[in-house]
Write a protein that holds these residues in place. Structure first.
Motif: not given
Length: 602
Positions: A242-269
């Motif tokens: 499904x992901x390949x057929x629909x050309x979804x953008x995927x970043x694999x092999x990547x750990x999300x270490x933090x999600x920081x909320x701020x005004x108007x958006x997020x910083x995802x480490x």
């Protein structure tokens, strides 16, 4: 010649008049509306025809509903076709034809043999194929490089990303999936023998429903991998396709270490899963879809003293090659029964120690009783050459290690009679049931079980919301502790993502809501605006009781609700997309139609 009655009219005339009067009496408002719509359409009064067809759609038979949908579609389509022929008018775009397309597809769902709808679909396909490709570019209403970052490329992550891009029109390059492994990583980690307990079948095209395990309308794991009960690896193949057929953008092999909320958006480490330098991704919205299988219960705090000595079932790669041939299984719901049935099939002995005899439980909500597939497998195991021993109600309160192996300490609970299921074949054989009835089981009596191997802890999953990078960005319902000792946490295996919740029979209070993430009606965090949750961790309290969206066919119905909230926040018009989602049963916002049976499994 006609036979005349004494009063003059012939029997034939009486019959015709009688039938006409009868037809007039039974003529439904919907049929009347359809006739009116047809007449208006023939007069080229298209707007009025569409309204009349709408009136007929409110309450009628499926065949008439199909006729109304066709008429509405034709009434919408006709002026668009006229515009194409009129050189003085601008040509309509492909988007302008969407509502007519939806109407014709709806007609076919009501009445698959409707030839007129089939002809209109073919005609519309031909028209659309001649239109120039649209290159619609939306100006972002925020400065972030990504509109949405979706953490987790499993069933809920891929399904949400596909809906956002394909139906709600977001640019796939601005919707990023991030996963510490590959697409479908959770499923790749399942034990080799584990299977989906809900059956896959490609029924699309013949019914209004579609494959229970599909994350997107128009797709089917049964078709893709040709399995009724796919393995984890097979389901990962389906998601990858499904992901390949629909050309979804995927970043694999990547750990999300933090999600920081701020005004108007997020910083995802993030950082590479195999080690490397941290970087920061910026996004307007974040969708948390990290699932639960990789976050076993007890990782934050032991379920009972000595729980760390046990082997959690999520760490088993294959029951056939798992060291040992005599086990104690702690937990008697889906994951415990899966372990017991697979160990038995591999010729290994096991004793299941459970706080509730889930193999005897019957409820109206399939989330709170064993799946038929599971019951059949454990029934076969009990009738096989190495039957598992099923003991309940027993609550484990400690595990200790001694010179000979491990000691599991448990305490008998109050015997409970489980009503319902009169016509079901019992799981235990007659001999097994008789033997169990003679087992000393006085309430409060303690018992010890010895095993040379580490006990198997089938106690579920705390989940990524509680243990992952967003644990401080959600509020949680108050957990209600069971009476007496610590809970052995017999639980509900979150079937399709193998995500167990803590569902002890002795719990009082909120059931599924105990300790669950608190969400808005759009599945947004109540304390962090812009952070959404999708997948089996979604729980809502309703007038019918707590609803747990633990199966794929349940939680996928909330994808459209989340996608709509995000798209509207990005300034998009979503009415057509929402309508299409509703037609596909992918937009559940009215819980009154749902049956909750939050009880013994909650």
């Amino acid at each position: 010649s006609s036979i005349q009655t004494p009063l003059g009219p012939s029997l034939e005339e009486i019959y015709v008049k009688t039938m006409a009067a009868q037809e007039e009496k039974v003529a439904s408002p919907a049929q009347t509306a359809l006739d009116k719509a047809q007449a208006l359409f023939e007069k080229s009064e298209f707007a009025a025809a569409a309204q009349a067809a709408d009136d007929g759609l409110l309450n009628t038979r499926l065949s008439v509903l199909a006729g109304c949908a066709v008429l509405r579609g034709k009434a919408i389509l006709a002026p668009l076709l006229e515009a194409l022929e009129d050189e003085s008018k601008p040509d309509p775009s492909e988007t302008d034809f969407r509502e007519a397309w939806v109407m014709f597809q709806l007609a076919l769902r009501f009445h698959p043999e409707n030839e007129e709808a089939q002809e209109e679909v073919e005609k519309l396909q031909a028209v659309i194929s001649e239109l120039p490709e649209e290159d619609i570019k939306y100006e972002a209403n925020h400065p972030e490089p990504y509109d949405v970052i979706i953490v987790g490329a499993g069933a809920s992550g891929v399904g949400t990303a596909l809906l956002l891009c394909s139906l709600f029109g977001l640019d796939p390059e601005r919707v990023l999936l991030v996963d510490r492994g590959e697409v479908g990583e959770t499923f790749r980690r399942w034990p080799k023998e584990m299977r989906f307990i809900s059956p896959s079948f490609n029924s699309q095209g013949w019914t209004q429903s579609f494959d229970l395990n599909s994350v997107a309308y128009g797709t089917s794991p049964a078709f893709t991998v040709h399995q009724e009960h796919p393995s984890g690896a097979q389901y990962a193949t389906y998601l990858q396709a499904i992901a390949e057929t629909n050309e979804l953008s995927v970043k694999t092999g990547t750990d999300v270490t933090a999600v920081n909320a701020r005004d108007g958006g997020f910083d995802v480490e993030v950082k590479p899963a195999k080690g490397g330098i941290k970087t920061t991704l910026k996004s307007r919205y974040v969708v948390w879809a990290a699932g639960e299988f990789q976050y076993p219960r007890g990782a934050d705090e032991p379920a009972f003293p000595g729980a760390e000595l046990c082997t959690h079932n999520s760490s088993v790669r294959s029951w056939a090659t798992h060291a040992g041939d005599d086990f104690i299984v702690i937990g008697g719901y889906e994951s415990g029964m899966d372990a017991a049935s697979n160990l038995s099939k591999c010729g290994k002995k096991c004793t299941v120690v459970a706080s509730t005899a889930f193999w005897d439980v019957s409820t109206e909500d399939p989330s709170s009783e064993l799946a038929p597939y599971t019951s059949q497998r454990i029934r076969d195991a009990c009738a096989g050459p190495t039957p598992p021993k099923l003991l309940a109600p027993l609550r484990v309160f400690a595990v200790e290690k001694d010179a000979d192996g491990y000691v599991v300490k448990a305490r008998w609970g109050e015997n409970v009679y489980h009503e319902g299921g009169e016509h079901r074949q019992p799981v235990l054989t007659a001999d097994q049931a008789a033997a169990q009835a003679t087992t000393p089981s006085a309430e409060g009596k303690e018992v010890e079980f010895k095993t040379p191997q580490p006990p198997l802890l089938c106690a579920g999953f705390a989940g990524s919301c509680k243990l992952g990078a967003v644990k401080d960005l959600f509020a949680f319902g108050e957990p209600v502790a069971p009476e007496g000792s610590d809970d052995d946490m017999d639980d509900e295996d979150e079937k399709e993502e193998a995500c167990d919740h803590d569902h002890a029979a002795e719990k009082k209070g909120g059931g599924c809501l105990d300790g669950a993430p608190l969400l808005t009606p759009e599945d947004e965090s109540t304390v962090t605006p812009g952070l959404f949750l999708v997948g089996p961790s979604v729980v809502h309290g309703t007038s019918n009781g707590p609803l747990s969206f633990c199966f794929v066919y349940k939680f996928r119905q909330r994808f459209g609700v989340v996608a709509d909230a995000i798209a509207r926040g990005l300034g998009r018009e979503t009415d057509a997309a929402v309508g299409a989602c509703r037609d596909m049963n992918m937009f559940l916002d009215d819980f009154e139609c749902c049956k909750a049976a939050c009880g013994e499994a909650c």
